[in-house]
Design a protein around this motif. Structure first.
Motif, PDB file in Angstrom:
ATOM      1  N   ALA A   1       0.838  -1.204   0.000  1.00  0.00           N
ATOM      2  CA  ALA A   1       0.000   0.000   0.000  1.00  0.00           C
ATOM      3  C   ALA A   1       0.869   1.249   0.000  1.00  0.00           C
ATOM      4  CB  ALA A   1      -0.921  -0.013   1.214  1.00  0.00           C
ATOM      5  N   ARG A   2       1.977   1.216   0.726  1.00  0.00           N
ATOM      6  CA  ARG A   2       2.869   2.371   0.775  1.00  0.00           C
ATOM      7  C   ARG A   2       3.481   2.626  -0.597  1.00  0.00           C
ATOM      8  NH1 ARG A   2       5.210   0.713   4.895  1.00  0.00           N
ATOM      9  NH2 ARG A   2       7.269   0.093   4.164  1.00  0.00           N
ATOM     10  N   LEU A   3       3.857   1.564  -1.308  1.00  0.00           N
ATOM     11  CA  LEU A   3       4.424   1.711  -2.647  1.00  0.00           C
ATOM     12  C   LEU A   3       3.397   2.286  -3.606  1.00  0.00           C
ATOM     13  CD1 LEU A   3       6.703   1.251  -4.687  1.00  0.00           C
ATOM     14  CD2 LEU A   3       5.867  -1.107  -4.964  1.00  0.00           C
ATOM     15  N   LEU A   4       2.148   1.814  -3.510  1.00  0.00           N
ATOM     16  CA  LEU A   4       1.100   2.333  -4.395  1.00  0.00           C
ATOM     17  C   LEU A   4       0.889   3.823  -4.160  1.00  0.00           C
ATOM     18  CD1 LEU A   4      -1.129   1.877  -6.464  1.00  0.00           C
ATOM     19  CD2 LEU A   4      -2.644   1.179  -4.590  1.00  0.00           C
ATOM     20  N   ARG A   5       0.849   4.232  -2.907  1.00  0.00           N
ATOM     21  CA  ARG A   5       0.644   5.652  -2.595  1.00  0.00           C
ATOM     22  C   ARG A   5       1.812   6.498  -3.090  1.00  0.00           C
ATOM     23  NH1 ARG A   5      -1.999   5.766   3.519  1.00  0.00           N
ATOM     24  NH2 ARG A   5      -3.903   4.617   2.981  1.00  0.00           N
ATOM     25  N   MET A   6       3.027   6.015  -2.889  1.00  0.00           N
ATOM     26  CA  MET A   6       4.189   6.766  -3.365  1.00  0.00           C
ATOM     27  C   MET A   6       4.150   6.920  -4.872  1.00  0.00           C
ATOM     28  SD  MET A   6       7.341   5.313  -1.001  1.00  0.00           S
ATOM     29  CE  MET A   6       8.525   6.498  -1.611  1.00  0.00           C
ATOM     30  N   THR A   7       3.775   5.859  -5.578  1.00  0.00           N
ATOM     31  CA  THR A   7       3.711   5.908  -7.034  1.00  0.00           C
ATOM     32  C   THR A   7       2.669   6.909  -7.500  1.00  0.00           C
ATOM     33  OG1 THR A   7       4.361   3.576  -7.119  1.00  0.00           O
ATOM     34  CG2 THR A   7       3.392   4.502  -9.096  1.00  0.00           C
ATOM     35  N   VAL A   8       1.486   6.897  -6.884  1.00  0.00           N
ATOM     36  CA  VAL A   8       0.425   7.834  -7.260  1.00  0.00           C
ATOM     37  C   VAL A   8       0.867   9.270  -6.999  1.00  0.00           C
ATOM     38  CG1 VAL A   8      -1.915   8.603  -6.701  1.00  0.00           C
ATOM     39  CG2 VAL A   8      -1.435   6.167  -6.953  1.00  0.00           C
ATOM     40  N   GLU A   9       1.505   9.510  -5.868  1.00  0.00           N
ATOM     41  CA  GLU A   9       1.923  10.868  -5.520  1.00  0.00           C
ATOM     42  C   GLU A   9       3.045  11.357  -6.432  1.00  0.00           C
ATOM     43  OE1 GLU A   9       2.765  10.374  -1.411  1.00  0.00           O
ATOM     44  OE2 GLU A   9       0.653  10.256  -0.835  1.00  0.00           O
ATOM     45  N   ILE A  10       3.982  10.476  -6.790  1.00  0.00           N
ATOM     46  CA  ILE A  10       5.030  10.868  -7.735  1.00  0.00           C
ATOM     47  C   ILE A  10       4.412  11.185  -9.087  1.00  0.00           C
ATOM     48  CG2 ILE A  10       7.035  10.027  -9.014  1.00  0.00           C
ATOM     49  CD1 ILE A  10       7.844   8.454  -6.536  1.00  0.00           C
TER      50      ILE A  10
ATOM     51  N   SER B   1       1.962  12.924 -17.120  1.00  0.00           N
ATOM     52  CA  SER B   1       3.391  12.671 -17.100  1.00  0.00           C
ATOM     53  C   SER B   1       3.781  11.714 -18.218  1.00  0.00           C
ATOM     54  CB  SER B   1       3.792  12.053 -15.752  1.00  0.00           C
ATOM     55  OG  SER B   1       5.088  11.520 -15.831  1.00  0.00           O
ATOM     56  N   PRO B   2       4.931  11.953 -18.871  1.00  0.00           N
ATOM     57  CA  PRO B   2       5.386  11.017 -19.913  1.00  0.00           C
ATOM     58  C   PRO B   2       5.788   9.665 -19.359  1.00  0.00           C
ATOM     59  CG  PRO B   2       7.079  12.649 -19.444  1.00  0.00           C
ATOM     60  CD  PRO B   2       5.853  13.094 -18.714  1.00  0.00           C
ATOM     61  N   LEU B   3       5.928   9.565 -18.020  1.00  0.00           N
ATOM     62  CA  LEU B   3       6.286   8.280 -17.417  1.00  0.00           C
ATOM     63  C   LEU B   3       5.076   7.381 -17.213  1.00  0.00           C
ATOM     64  CD1 LEU B   3       8.878   9.302 -14.699  1.00  0.00           C
ATOM     65  CD2 LEU B   3       9.322   8.133 -16.842  1.00  0.00           C
ATOM     66  N   THR B   4       3.868   7.922 -17.363  1.00  0.00           N
ATOM     67  CA  THR B   4       2.667   7.131 -17.110  1.00  0.00           C
ATOM     68  C   THR B   4       2.551   6.008 -18.135  1.00  0.00           C
ATOM     69  OG1 THR B   4       1.557   9.075 -16.211  1.00  0.00           O
ATOM     70  CG2 THR B   4       0.168   7.210 -16.864  1.00  0.00           C
ATOM     71  N   ALA B   5       2.279   4.795 -17.645  1.00  0.00           N
ATOM     72  CA  ALA B   5       2.140   3.626 -18.523  1.00  0.00           C
ATOM     73  C   ALA B   5       0.755   3.027 -18.366  1.00  0.00           C
ATOM     74  CB  ALA B   5       3.224   2.594 -18.192  1.00  0.00           C
ATOM     75  N   GLN B   6       0.484   2.032 -19.169  1.00  0.00           N
ATOM     76  CA  GLN B   6      -0.826   1.400 -19.142  1.00  0.00           C
ATOM     77  C   GLN B   6      -0.998   0.442 -17.977  1.00  0.00           C
ATOM     78  OE1 GLN B   6      -3.370   2.181 -21.166  1.00  0.00           O
ATOM     79  NE2 GLN B   6      -2.026   3.738 -22.067  1.00  0.00           N
ATOM     80  N   ASP B   7       0.087  -0.010 -17.377  1.00  0.00           N
ATOM     81  CA  ASP B   7       0.002  -0.927 -16.243  1.00  0.00           C
ATOM     82  C   ASP B   7       0.974  -0.483 -15.159  1.00  0.00           C
ATOM     83  OD1 ASP B   7       2.599  -2.866 -16.459  1.00  0.00           O
ATOM     84  OD2 ASP B   7       1.869  -2.303 -18.445  1.00  0.00           O
ATOM     85  N   PHE B   8       0.687  -0.915 -13.949  1.00  0.00           N
ATOM     86  CA  PHE B   8       1.458  -0.457 -12.792  1.00  0.00           C
ATOM     87  C   PHE B   8       2.901  -0.913 -12.849  1.00  0.00           C
ATOM     88  CE2 PHE B   8       3.039  -1.237  -8.477  1.00  0.00           C
ATOM     89  CZ  PHE B   8       2.942   0.043  -7.943  1.00  0.00           C
TER      90      PHE B   8
ATOM     91  N   LEU C   1       6.091   1.519 -12.703  1.00  0.00           N
ATOM     92  CA  LEU C   1       7.035   1.412 -11.599  1.00  0.00           C
ATOM     93  C   LEU C   1       8.457   1.255 -12.112  1.00  0.00           C
ATOM     94  CD1 LEU C   1       7.642   1.172  -8.591  1.00  0.00           C
ATOM     95  CD2 LEU C   1       7.133  -1.282  -8.748  1.00  0.00           C
ATOM     96  N   ARG C   2       8.643   0.473 -13.155  1.00  0.00           N
ATOM     97  CA  ARG C   2       9.989   0.327 -13.729  1.00  0.00           C
ATOM     98  C   ARG C   2      10.515   1.674 -14.221  1.00  0.00           C
ATOM     99  NH1 ARG C   2       7.896  -4.303 -16.228  1.00  0.00           N
ATOM    100  NH2 ARG C   2       7.887  -3.242 -18.259  1.00  0.00           N
ATOM    101  N   HIS C   3       9.636   2.448 -14.876  1.00  0.00           N
ATOM    102  CA  HIS C   3      10.054   3.763 -15.366  1.00  0.00           C
ATOM    103  C   HIS C   3      10.430   4.686 -14.208  1.00  0.00           C
ATOM    104  CE1 HIS C   3       7.568   3.137 -19.312  1.00  0.00           C
ATOM    105  NE2 HIS C   3       8.626   2.344 -19.225  1.00  0.00           N
ATOM    106  N   LEU C   4       9.643   4.663 -13.148  1.00  0.00           N
ATOM    107  CA  LEU C   4       9.940   5.517 -11.993  1.00  0.00           C
ATOM    108  C   LEU C   4      11.234   5.085 -11.306  1.00  0.00           C
ATOM    109  CD1 LEU C   4       6.407   6.034 -10.404  1.00  0.00           C
ATOM    110  CD2 LEU C   4       7.698   7.601 -11.854  1.00  0.00           C
ATOM    111  N   LEU C   5      11.473   3.784 -11.229  1.00  0.00           N
ATOM    112  CA  LEU C   5      12.716   3.308 -10.631  1.00  0.00           C
ATOM    113  C   LEU C   5      13.919   3.713 -11.485  1.00  0.00           C
ATOM    114  CD1 LEU C   5      11.601  -0.245  -9.435  1.00  0.00           C
ATOM    115  CD2 LEU C   5      12.115   1.740  -8.000  1.00  0.00           C
ATOM    116  N   ASP C   6      13.751   3.707 -12.829  1.00  0.00           N
ATOM    117  CA  ASP C   6      14.825   4.203 -13.697  1.00  0.00           C
ATOM    118  C   ASP C   6      15.104   5.670 -13.409  1.00  0.00           C
ATOM    119  OD1 ASP C   6      15.281   1.823 -14.982  1.00  0.00           O
ATOM    120  OD2 ASP C   6      13.881   2.220 -16.620  1.00  0.00           O
TER     121      ASP C   6
END
Length: 373
Positions: free
Chosen positions: A275-284, A345-352, A356-361
């Motif tokens: 849940a913490r990862l999901l929230r961080m991803t949404v906020e980023i 955001s250009p990092l937004t993808a069709q699946d989580f 997440l891989r893009h954000l980690l990059d």
């Protein structure tokens, strides 16, 4: 021919089972099935300890017969797990049935104690056989054991046939079934030896003790899996927690620049890592949208998503530097370089997973870009 369970083997098993049981009692006790499984190991551990109290294995002892009773009480909890689905999850029904199963096990254990009285007084080993004592022990121990394990096995088959289990749960279900079939094989050998004299493996009771010791250690290992997973998560070593740690520097800087998009503290340890990862991803993601108007013009029009997937660091680094400039600009109160509302955001993808891989990059190259501003 049989090999008795020596203290060299039994005490490490007892210590291992005790460790698993203590861990489960502390951390894996939320559901009724968890509590039933914990009770199974409590009674099994009591049985293993009673076997160690048998000073002369060649003579029937009270401790040995009480150990058989503990094993029967342990098996009643498997029966409870097997019939849990039939109760609709109603705790009152589950525990009422469990009290009945326990009464049956106590009655069977009483039969074993009564049958063993004469053997104990005569200095004989109480064993399965065609005499009255052996038949009484065989029925009192074998029938409840078979019924309880069959109900548990049938419930496992039903769950596996549903086909909605994860790979780990499927493997665990098959492994539990293997343990049950080993117990049935041990019973079948005892029945054949009692009826025909073949195979000539010596007394039954020491073999039962060895089978019980092996099965308890085996099932302790299988049921320790949820405990290990939980402890890994508590230690922050699971994939979601590791991803949170990698994203945290990026998340801290972006949410500091756009604090109004913060849903809740992503550092809150009261929620799970997933849940913490999901929230961080949404906020980023939201912060990147709001920082879009502050981004300086790119040197060339490159699709960031495509470059991230290709494994090239050039464009993620360029975007990280542009994003660092946007963060500084917004925190300094400068006017946005591009007018308009927040953009996707250009990092937004069709699946989580892809996002997440893009954000980690981006998080991987972010510290360098941030330090350069």
């Amino acid at each position: 021919m049989w090999i008795p369970v020596t203290g060299f083997v039994a005490w490490p098993v007892i210590g291992y089972v005790t460790t698993v049981l203590v861990g489960r009692l502390l951390f894996v006790r939320e559901t009724i099935i968890d509590r039933l499984m914990n009770r199974t190991f409590l009674w099994s551990l009591a049985g293993l300890l009673l076997y160690r109290c048998t000073i002369m294995p060649q003579i029937a002892s009270l401790a040995q017969q009480l150990a058989l009773g503990c094993i029967l009480l342990a098996m009643t909890n498997l029966h409870g797990i097997g019939t849990f689905a039939d109760t609709g999850g109603d705790p009152s029904i589950v525990w009422r049935r469990q009290r009945f199963y326990s009464c049956v096990a106590v009655a069977a254990a009483t039969v074993i104690l009564l049958a063993g009285t004469s053997a104990r007084h005569d200095g004989r080993l109480l064993d399965l056989g065609m005499d009255a004592e052996g038949i009484a022990v065989g029925y009192a121990f074998g029938i409840p054991l078979t019924i309880n394990t069959f109900v548990f096995f049938r419930a496992g088959i039903r769950e596996l046939r549903r086909g909605d289990l994860s790979a780990r749960e499927t493997v665990l279900g098959h492994a539990l079934g293997v343990g049950i079939m080993y117990m049935w094989l041990t019973e079948a050998v005892s029945i054949a030896q009692t009826s025909t004299g073949w195979p000539a493996l010596g007394p039954h009771m020491p073999r039962i003790e060895a089978a019980v010791t092996l099965c308890v250690a085996y099932y302790a290992t299988l049921t320790a899996v949820p405990l290990v997973i939980l402890l890994i998560a508590r230690a922050g070593l699971d994939p979601a927690a590791r991803a949170c740690r990698r994203l945290r520097p990026l998340w801290c800087d972006l949410t500091a620049a756009v604090p109004e998009i913060v849903l809740s503290s992503a550092a809150d340890t009261s929620i799970g890592a997933d849940a913490r990862l999901l929230r961080m991803t949404v906020e980023i993601r939201d912060a990147l949208m709001h920082l879009g108007p502050y981004l300086p013009a790119a040197s060339d029009a490159t699709d960031l998503t495509r470059t991230c997937e290709s494994g090239s660091d050039r464009e993620p680094i360029r975007y990280a530097h542009r994003l660092a400039h946007a963060v500084c600009a917004r925190q300094s109160g400068l006017t946005a370089e591009h007018s308009g509302i927040a953009r996707r955001s250009p990092l937004t993808a069709q699946d989580f997973d892809t996002e997440l891989r893009h954000l980690l990059d981006l998080a991987r190259v972010w510290p360098g870009a941030r330090a350069a501003e």
